[in-house]
Design a protein around this motif. Structure first.
Motif, short mmCIF file in Angstrom:
data_model
loop_
_atom_site.label_atom_id
_atom_site.label_comp_id
_atom_site.label_asym_id
_atom_site.label_seq_id
_atom_site.Cartn_x
_atom_site.Cartn_y
_atom_site.Cartn_z
N GLY A 267 35.40 26.34 34.45
CA GLY A 267 34.60 25.97 35.81
C GLY A 267 35.42 25.04 36.64
N GLY A 268 35.63 23.81 35.75
CA GLY A 268 36.33 22.71 36.68
C GLY A 268 37.98 23.11 37.02
N GLU A 269 38.60 23.90 36.14
CA GLU A 269 40.02 24.46 36.40
C GLU A 269 39.74 25.19 37.80
OE1 GLU A 269 42.89 25.95 33.51
OE2 GLU A 269 41.02 26.21 32.43
N VAL A 270 38.81 26.06 37.87
CA VAL A 270 38.73 26.92 39.13
C VAL A 270 38.38 26.09 40.16
CG1 VAL A 270 37.18 28.69 40.22
CG2 VAL A 270 37.72 28.99 37.74
N ALA A 271 37.52 24.98 40.16
CA ALA A 271 37.27 24.17 41.16
C ALA A 271 38.36 23.59 41.80
CB ALA A 271 36.11 23.10 41.02
N LEU A 272 39.10 22.85 40.89
CA LEU A 272 40.36 22.11 41.11
C LEU A 272 41.52 22.91 41.89
CD1 LEU A 272 40.87 19.63 38.26
CD2 LEU A 272 39.78 19.28 40.58
N ALA A 273 41.40 24.05 41.29
CA ALA A 273 42.53 24.94 41.94
C ALA A 273 42.22 25.70 43.17
CB ALA A 273 42.64 26.60 41.00
N LEU A 274 40.99 25.77 43.46
CA LEU A 274 40.36 26.05 44.90
C LEU A 274 40.65 24.95 45.87
CD1 LEU A 274 38.72 27.96 46.74
CD2 LEU A 274 36.81 26.59 45.84
N LEU A 275 40.41 23.71 45.32
CA LEU A 275 40.67 22.55 46.13
C LEU A 275 42.29 22.52 46.57
CD1 LEU A 275 39.73 19.92 47.25
CD2 LEU A 275 40.36 18.85 45.20
N LEU A 276 43.12 22.71 45.83
CA LEU A 276 44.52 22.74 45.86
C LEU A 276 44.85 23.91 46.93
CD1 LEU A 276 46.08 21.41 42.61
CD2 LEU A 276 45.99 20.19 44.62
N VAL B 12 39.52 31.58 48.38
CA VAL B 12 38.27 31.71 47.51
C VAL B 12 38.70 33.48 46.82
CG1 VAL B 12 36.22 32.94 47.42
CG2 VAL B 12 36.62 30.48 48.60
N LEU B 13 39.17 34.24 47.88
CA LEU B 13 39.47 35.76 47.36
C LEU B 13 40.81 35.59 46.48
CD1 LEU B 13 39.15 38.67 47.95
CD2 LEU B 13 40.73 38.39 49.98
N LEU B 14 41.67 34.90 46.86
CA LEU B 14 42.93 34.80 46.10
C LEU B 14 42.72 34.43 44.45
CD1 LEU B 14 46.00 35.30 46.04
CD2 LEU B 14 46.18 32.81 46.48
N LEU B 15 41.84 33.25 44.43
CA LEU B 15 41.56 32.68 43.37
C LEU B 15 40.56 33.75 42.36
CD1 LEU B 15 41.84 30.44 41.41
CD2 LEU B 15 39.97 29.25 42.65
N PHE B 16 39.83 34.61 43.16
CA PHE B 16 38.70 35.35 42.62
C PHE B 16 39.41 36.45 41.84
CE2 PHE B 16 35.66 38.76 42.21
CZ PHE B 16 34.73 37.98 41.65
N VAL B 17 40.46 37.01 42.42
CA VAL B 17 41.39 38.13 42.39
C VAL B 17 42.02 37.77 40.94
CG1 VAL B 17 43.15 39.58 42.89
CG2 VAL B 17 41.43 39.59 44.44
N ALA B 18 42.52 36.50 41.04
CA ALA B 18 43.35 36.17 39.94
C ALA B 18 42.33 35.95 38.81
CB ALA B 18 44.14 34.86 40.12
N ALA B 19 41.24 35.24 38.84
CA ALA B 19 40.26 35.21 37.83
C ALA B 19 39.86 36.66 37.02
CB ALA B 19 39.04 34.45 38.03
N LEU B 20 39.66 37.52 38.05
CA LEU B 20 39.17 38.99 37.88
C LEU B 20 40.29 39.68 36.98
CD1 LEU B 20 37.06 41.11 38.18
CD2 LEU B 20 38.73 42.04 40.51
N THR B 21 41.85 39.18 37.32
CA THR B 21 42.75 40.11 36.76
C THR B 21 42.78 39.53 35.34
OG1 THR B 21 43.85 40.36 38.76
CG2 THR B 21 45.19 40.53 36.61
N ALA B 22 42.68 38.13 35.19
CA ALA B 22 42.74 37.61 33.84
C ALA B 22 41.70 37.77 32.90
CB ALA B 22 42.67 35.73 34.11
N SER B 23 40.57 37.96 33.62
CA SER B 23 39.32 38.60 32.68
C SER B 23 39.38 39.80 32.29
CB SER B 23 37.93 38.39 33.60
OG SER B 23 37.86 36.87 33.95
N TRP B 24 39.90 40.71 33.15
CA TRP B 24 39.89 42.17 32.83
C TRP B 24 40.73 42.58 31.66
CZ3 TRP B 24 43.42 46.11 33.30
CH2 TRP B 24 43.00 47.28 33.44
N ILE B 25 41.83 42.05 31.53
CA ILE B 25 43.08 42.41 30.63
C ILE B 25 42.61 42.17 29.44
CG2 ILE B 25 45.26 41.84 29.87
CD1 ILE B 25 46.20 41.25 32.65
#
Length: 884
Positions: free
Chosen positions: A499-508, A854-867
């Motif tokens: 969760g921390g990684e996601v928050a920091l990535a969204l900030l950047l 938010v959309l870009l990060l969510f799609v990246a997370a979705l892909t990383a989880s789906w594989i």
């Protein structure tokens, strides 16, 4: 007497009970003492007796024995510790060798984080932290006058003259003014920055010349012989390193013998390469003609606040009785340390980039911490076996930390190598507005920074996983074997890290998106002209060859005429200020033939062809044409904002305006009649509103042509293709004029270089953080799937659908992502003020930037989880349960 034998006690010889090694060590000490005494002039017999006396009593021998014994114990301990450490290193290398994918990814991940931080820190260190190369640079102060709006403006020379004579807070005070102009005297004519300075200039900086001498007080006299001091770079590159005797430069119509060279590290004013002395006996008494900057050195024991207060009081007294318009007089003094003046404009952007690089490192460390925790579940059995065989938990923690140190060391080496490459790229791509960027390097202080970062990362990403792994229950780990169903006990830690990684990535990502939107708004701002097909030529003519302003105007007329006759040229014209380049003289302009009626506006010399070449729209009347020659009535063209400001609701055509103090005609009462109104042009910067401007005919008011001029050429095709033709035309008309030819698009690129530089770096950091966050999510989900393989097999064997199993896996991971996105949004709004000053036309809470990020990060997370979730449903249930 043998020094190892103590004195006789009660008729017997006392011997100290020591082992043979200690006896040999003591004998060595004794022999060394004897040799020292002999070297000092003692006889050998006397030296042996003295040494025997020193070592011959029981207490001395016992003390020496204890000291040697303790030293041996310490040496043995050190030897044992070194051996244990070397054993940990060997084992750690073997462990990493057996997991090459993990080792490579870990080193590269950490290397990217350390490299980004080290590269940006090297720039921050060189620009913001490295002391200026002057004696006591903290005492050097930059001064300007304060205007009626509270801003800073340049200093009137009459005010400076009184400052210099009457101030008590500065031990040295100098005025200077810089100009980019043509310099003759070397093998080829060149255009360089020349600085004109008063007599205290070198005293302010306390410089010694590398060759020759600096200017003396006599060089600054009213009837002084003209001389010049040059930079070492100019002397080597433009003058070929020739002996100073006989070197003469022609600058602005005067010949200046070169009397000295200053060292390569002196760069003030920034970019200046020639310094020419001026006299303080200037007859000007105007306190409203603001044309000079001032630099001074504080007196001993005087603070900046004290000096500022004293100068402000002095200035107010000076202007109190001035008959000039108070709107153009100083209302105070603006001061800053020289360092703040030089780097202040770059500070915010550099600190923002350093913070962004730090966030990338935190993301990298978080990624590794989560990966190490996940990887540790696979090593539980190994660590449990070691603990059951007697390994202490501290020993296990030390082993795990050793592995992490190896990873950090490899990451630091990769990071320093990457930083060296990035720094070279930054020096090539960085804007000229960042001072001393060309001197930045990966030096000792930067290497220390990299080492400290590496140590901190070891403690950050290594200690927590090591402690958790070392605390694992031995029995449970041995019973579980390799089935690894202990994910639940670490799930909350993983959730926090991911969760921390996601928050920091969204900030950047959001910060990068805001800068991208701002940059887009800036480039699409209506600047009042069309740059796409325009080439510009900047030049300055010799004042010896062209003695009068009218001679300069005639030469420019000929050059424009021949240029327009050339192939591929649609239109050419003269203009004294190139749009969006920052330079626009402005000041008081009299209106309607009445010296008591005036306005404030920009001052530009132009020809009719310049308006057409730049596509500046004509709104009313006409622009300049062949009717507007030297012997005809003076005419002017005004911008729409000037007409609206000073003649609201009136027809500006037929009105009149003077050039004020910006040309040589204001005191003659010569006004120009307004014949046209054109659209507003952003002459200073693209993000600054247009200044109300008056255009005068360059042929009628050529006063300012003596210093420089610019020609704009509209091409029928590619504007860059005109460069050879323009060079040849310029060479034919005057081979002593160095050409400075550039397309208008390239000039605009230079104008927005600071914004583009910040955008590229922050965008790169954001992309890196996105990839690291996606990799972290993928790694953690993959390990969780691996540990739940048996559970997945049972679910499938009992008839569970693969889609349901995949949904179960993704539900857990995406829940973490959603929480991270929420935390990131909070961080974005909290950090809005840090980036607000760098934005143009966009607010920190811009919904488009937030939504896309938010959309870009969510799609990246979705892909990383789906594989990995998809892979979990492809296992054979019989195989997964066979282990039981």
């Amino acid at each position: 007497m043998n020094p190892l034998e103590g004195p006789r006690e009660e008729g017997r010889i006392f011997r100290v009970d020591v082992d043979e090694d200690v006896q040999r060590e003591l004998q060595t000490h004794l022999d060394m003492r004897v040799e020292e005494l002999v070297a000092q002039g003692w006889g050998r017999a006397e030296a042996e007796a003295e040494a025997g006396r020193l070592f011959g009593d029981r207490e001395s021998v016992a003390r020496e024995c204890r000291a040697i014994t303790q030293a041996q114990v310490r040496a043995e301990r050190r030897s044992g510790m070194m051996e244990a450490l070397w054993q940990d290193v060997r084992y750690g290398l073997r462990t990493l060798w057996k997991a090459p994918e993990f080792a490579v990814v870990a080193v590269l991940t950490l290397g990217l984080g350390i490299g980004a931080n080290t590269a940006i820190f090297s720039v921050v260190d060189g620009v913001l932290l490295e002391p200026l190369p002057y004696d006591d640079p903290g005492s050097i102060v930059w001064l300007r006058e304060q205007n009626t709006r509270g801003g800073a403006m340049r200093v009137a020379f009459a005010n400076f003259r009184d400052w210099h004579r009457k101030n008590t807070g500065f031990q040295a005070l100098a005025a200077y003014n810089s100009l980019s102009t043509t310099i003759l005297g070397g093998p080829e004519p060149v255009t360089r920055t020349v600085s004109f300075m008063t007599e205290d200039f070198w005293r302010v900086f306390r410089l010694a010349p590398s060759q020759g001498r600096l200017t003396l007080e006599s060089d600054h006299g009213e009837d002084r012989p003209p001389v010049a001091v040059v930079s070492e770079r100019f002397w080597r590159n433009e003058l070929g390193g020739a002996p100073l005797e006989g070197l003469v430069l022609e600058v602005l119509g005067d010949r200046h013998p070169v009397v000295g060279v200053v060292g390569a590290d002196f760069d003030f004013p920034t970019g200046a390469q020639v310094w020419i002395p001026v006299s303080e006996e200037d007859p000007s008494t105007s306190r409203s003609s603001h044309n000079w900057d001032v630099v001074g050195r504080l007196g001993a024991g005087v603070t900046l606040a004290q000096a500022t207060s004293q100068m402000e009081s002095l200035t107010l007294r000076l202007v109190a009785d001035s008959p000039e318009d108070p709107d153009y007089l100083a209302t105070g003094v603006v001061t800053a340390t020289l360092r703040e003046r030089m780097v202040g404009g770059s500070r915010r952007a550099l600190l923002l980039l350093l913070g962004a690089a730090g966030l990338v490192l935190v993301v990298a460390c978080t990624n590794l911490a989560s990966t190490l925790l996940a990887r540790g579940t696979v090593r539980n059995r190994e660590l449990a076996i070691r603990a059951s065989l007697g390994a202490h938990r501290r020993r296990i923690i030390r082993q795990l930390l050793t592995e992490n140190v190896l990873v950090a060391g490899g990451g630091a080496l990769v990071g320093v190598g990457m930083a060296a490459l990035v720094v070279q790229g930054l020096k090539a791509l960085g804007p000229a507005s960042i001072p001393r960027l060309d001197q930045v390097s990966v030096d000792g202080s930067v290497l220390v920074f990299a080492a400290v970062v590496a140590i901190l990362t070891v403690l950050t990403f290594g200690l927590l996983p090591a402690r958790r792994l070392a605390r694992s229950d031995v029995g449970d780990a041995l019973r579980e074997g390799d089935r690894g169903n202990a994910v639940g006990q670490r799930a909350h830690v993983w959730r926090i890290l991911v969760g921390g990684e996601v928050a920091l990535a969204l900030l950047l990502l959001t910060g990068s998106g805001l800068l991208l939107r701002s940059f887009h708004e800036l480039l699409n701002q209506d600047a009042g002209f069309h740059p796409g097909d325009v080439t510009t030529i900047s030049m300055a003519l010799s004042q010896l060859r062209y003695e009068t302003p009218e001679d300069h105007a005639e030469w420019y007329r000929r050059f424009i005429e021949e240029t327009e006759a050339g192939p591929g040229v649609a239109r050419a014209g003269f203009i004294s200020a190139i749009p969006a380049q920052g330079a626009l003289p402005s000041g008081r302009l009299e209106l309607d033939g009445d010296p008591e009626k005036f306005g404030d506006g920009g001052y530009v010399l132009a020809s009719g062809g310049a308006f057409e070449a730049l596509d500046i729209p004509l709104i009313r009347g006409r622009v300049f044409d062949d009717r507007d020659g030297p012997g005809t009535m003076h005419v002017a063209v005004v911008s729409q904002s000037f007409a609206d400001t000073y003649w609201p609701g009136e027809d500006p055509i037929g009105k009149s305006v003077s050039g004020g103090g910006m040309d040589g005609y204001w005191d003659q009462g010569i006004f120009s009649q307004v014949v046209g109104v054109v659209g507003d042009v952003r002459f200073r910067t693209l993000d600054q509103a247009p200044v109300p401007t008056v255009y005068f005919s360059y042929r009628q008011r050529p006063f300012r042509l003596r210093w420089s001029g610019r020609v704009v050429v509209e091409a029928e095709g590619d504007p860059a293709a005109l460069t050879p033709f323009l060079r040849s035309t310029l060479r034919r008309l005057d081979p002593d004029v160095p050409p400075r030819i550039a397309t208008m698009d390239s000039r605009l690129g230079e104008a927005v270089a600071p914004q583009r530089f910040t955008l590229l770096l922050l965008g790169g950091f954001a992309l890196l953080a996105l990839l690291l966050a996606a990799a972290g999510i993928y790694g953690v989900v993959s390990y969780q799937v691996a540990q739940r393989t048996r559970e997945m097999g049972i679910r499938l064997a009992l008839g569970g659908r693969p889609t349901a199993v995949r949904a179960l896996v993704m539900k857990d991971s995406l829940g973490i992502v959603v929480l991270g996105l929420a935390a990131g949004l909070v961080a974005v709004f909290a950090a809005g003020s840090a980036i607000r000053a760098l934005l143009y036309g966009v607010e920190p809470g811009d919904p488009v930037s937030l939504g896309v990020s938010v959309l870009l990060l969510f799609v990246a997370a979705l892909t990383a989880s789906w594989i990995p979730a998809r892979r979990s449903t492809r296992v054979d249930p019989a195989i997964t349960m066979r282990g039981d």
